[in-house]
Design an enzyme around this catalytic site. Sequence first.
Site, PDB file in Angstrom:
ATOM      1  N   LYS A  79      41.968  44.379  43.453  1.00  0.00           N
ATOM      2  CA  LYS A  79      43.374  44.401  43.856  1.00  0.00           C
ATOM      3  C   LYS A  79      44.051  45.720  43.439  1.00  0.00           C
ATOM      4  O   LYS A  79      44.761  46.337  44.231  1.00  0.00           O
ATOM      5  CB  LYS A  79      44.104  43.196  43.249  1.00  0.00           C
ATOM      6  CG  LYS A  79      43.589  41.853  43.753  1.00  0.00           C
ATOM      7  CD  LYS A  79      44.406  40.691  43.247  1.00  0.00           C
ATOM      8  CE  LYS A  79      44.285  40.487  41.752  1.00  0.00           C
ATOM      9  NZ  LYS A  79      42.910  40.092  41.348  1.00  0.00           N
ATOM     10  N   THR A  80      43.824  46.139  42.219  1.00  0.00           N
ATOM     11  CA  THR A  80      44.418  47.396  41.769  1.00  0.00           C
ATOM     12  C   THR A  80      43.840  48.578  42.532  1.00  0.00           C
ATOM     13  O   THR A  80      44.561  49.498  42.925  1.00  0.00           O
ATOM     14  CB  THR A  80      44.204  47.573  40.256  1.00  0.00           C
ATOM     15  OG1 THR A  80      44.818  46.489  39.558  1.00  0.00           O
ATOM     16  CG2 THR A  80      44.811  48.883  39.784  1.00  0.00           C
ATOM     17  N   ASP A 124      51.533  44.625  39.155  1.00  0.00           N
ATOM     18  CA  ASP A 124      50.410  43.751  38.835  1.00  0.00           C
ATOM     19  C   ASP A 124      50.933  42.461  38.209  1.00  0.00           C
ATOM     20  O   ASP A 124      51.972  42.459  37.541  1.00  0.00           O
ATOM     21  CB  ASP A 124      49.468  44.463  37.861  1.00  0.00           C
ATOM     22  CG  ASP A 124      48.099  43.815  37.800  1.00  0.00           C
ATOM     23  OD1 ASP A 124      47.797  42.958  38.657  1.00  0.00           O
ATOM     24  OD2 ASP A 124      47.324  44.156  36.893  1.00  0.00           O
ATOM     25  N   ARG A 232      33.939  44.206  38.769  1.00  0.00           N
ATOM     26  CA  ARG A 232      34.289  44.695  37.437  1.00  0.00           C
ATOM     27  C   ARG A 232      33.210  44.324  36.425  1.00  0.00           C
ATOM     28  O   ARG A 232      32.809  45.147  35.588  1.00  0.00           O
ATOM     29  CB  ARG A 232      35.636  44.103  36.995  1.00  0.00           C
ATOM     30  CG  ARG A 232      36.043  44.536  35.590  1.00  0.00           C
ATOM     31  CD  ARG A 232      37.278  43.787  35.144  1.00  0.00           C
ATOM     32  NE  ARG A 232      38.433  44.151  35.950  1.00  0.00           N
ATOM     33  CZ  ARG A 232      39.576  43.460  35.950  1.00  0.00           C
ATOM     34  NH1 ARG A 232      39.688  42.361  35.222  1.00  0.00           N
ATOM     35  NH2 ARG A 232      40.586  43.854  36.687  1.00  0.00           N
TER      36      ARG A 232
END
Length: 357
Positions: A79-80, A124, A232
Site C-alpha cells: 500500500k505504501t 497511512d 515484506r
Amino acid sequence: MSEQDAAGPADPSAESTSLSALPENGEREVETTLRPRKLAEFVGQARVREQLELVLQSAKRRGVPPDHVLLSGPPGLGKTSLSMIIASELDSAIRITSGPALERAGDLAAMLSNLVEGDVLFIDEIHRIARPAEEMLYLAMEDFRVDVVVGKGPGATSIPLEIAPFTLVGATTRSGALTGPLRDRFGFTGHMEFYEPVELEQVLRRSAVILGVSLEADGAEEIAGRSRGTPRIANRLLRRVRDYAEVRADGRVTRETARAALEVYDVDEWGLDRLDRAVLSALVRSFGGGPVGVSTLAVAVGEESSTVEEVCEPYLVRIGMLARTPRGRVATPAAWQHLGLPPPKGGTPEATQSLFD
C-alpha cells in the site's frame, strides 16, 4: 520496509553495483531501494494495478489531479509503495503522515495549507485519524477548502481557507473501521490480496539483484513458500538468509542454505515463527485443543491478548490450523498434525458448533 518492498529500478543490475559499494550501516537505506518506482515494476496485484493505471492515465490526459485513492488490505502487501508510485507516475511531490499523528484538526489544516497543486497526500492507517481531523478532511476532499475556527465561545469565527487541488491516498488495514462518509469520498478503492508463491519468487529475484545476492531458483522457491503470501516478509527473510549464506555458506542462496538459515531464525516450512508455534502448542498441549479464550491463551504464552489476536491468529486461521468459535479458539486437526501429535479421537466438534449449539 514497507508494504511491498518488491521491485527495484528499471535497471536493477546497475543499482546492485552501487549498493555493493555502500557500507552496511543499517537496512533502512537498502529497504528504500527495494521499493518499485513505477507501476510497470510493481509485482502482483494485477487487478488493482490495471485499475489504478486507468485512473492515473485518464487524469494525466485531462490535466487534473486524479480522484482520491483508498488502498485496503493486510500489512506488507504494497500500500505504501503504491502511494509513492502514484506520486511518481504523476511527477508530483508526496507528503506522508499517518492517522494517529493527526490528533487535532489544526495538524491537518497546517499540512493541507502547505500543499502545492497536484501534490499527493498519503495518510497511512487512515482509519485511526481523529474525528475532528476527519470532519475537516471531508470538506478538503470535496471542495479543496478548510474552515479554520479562530477564537472560542460566542466570539469564535470560521475563516474559509482555500487549498490547492490535491490527491489523497489513504491506506488502511481495517477498511471496516472507516466511517461511511469518509469511505464514500474516495473515487477509487483498491483491495490488496495476498501473493501467490510464484509472485513472491519474482519479488525475491528482483530484490536479490538489487541487494547483490546470488539467489538460486530453488532458494527463491523455498523462501517464497515460507513468506505467508507477503512481500515484506519475503524480503525480510531474504536478507536473513543472505546473512547466513555469507557467514556460514559460500554466499549462494540455495534451497539447502535457505532451509538451514530459516531453521536458525525459527521459521518453519509453513512460515510459522516461535510465537505462532507457542500459541498452537499451548492450545493443544495445555488446553487439549480448546475451546479456550484468547486472553487465557495469551497468558499461557506470555504475550498480550492483542498480540495473539492481531499478529498470530489471522495467519493461523487462514492456513486452517486454528478456528474461532463462539466458545473460544480451537485447534484443527492440521494443527495437531503440524506439531506431530495425534488429534483427539472424534476430532474437535467445538470447531463446527454454531452459536445456538
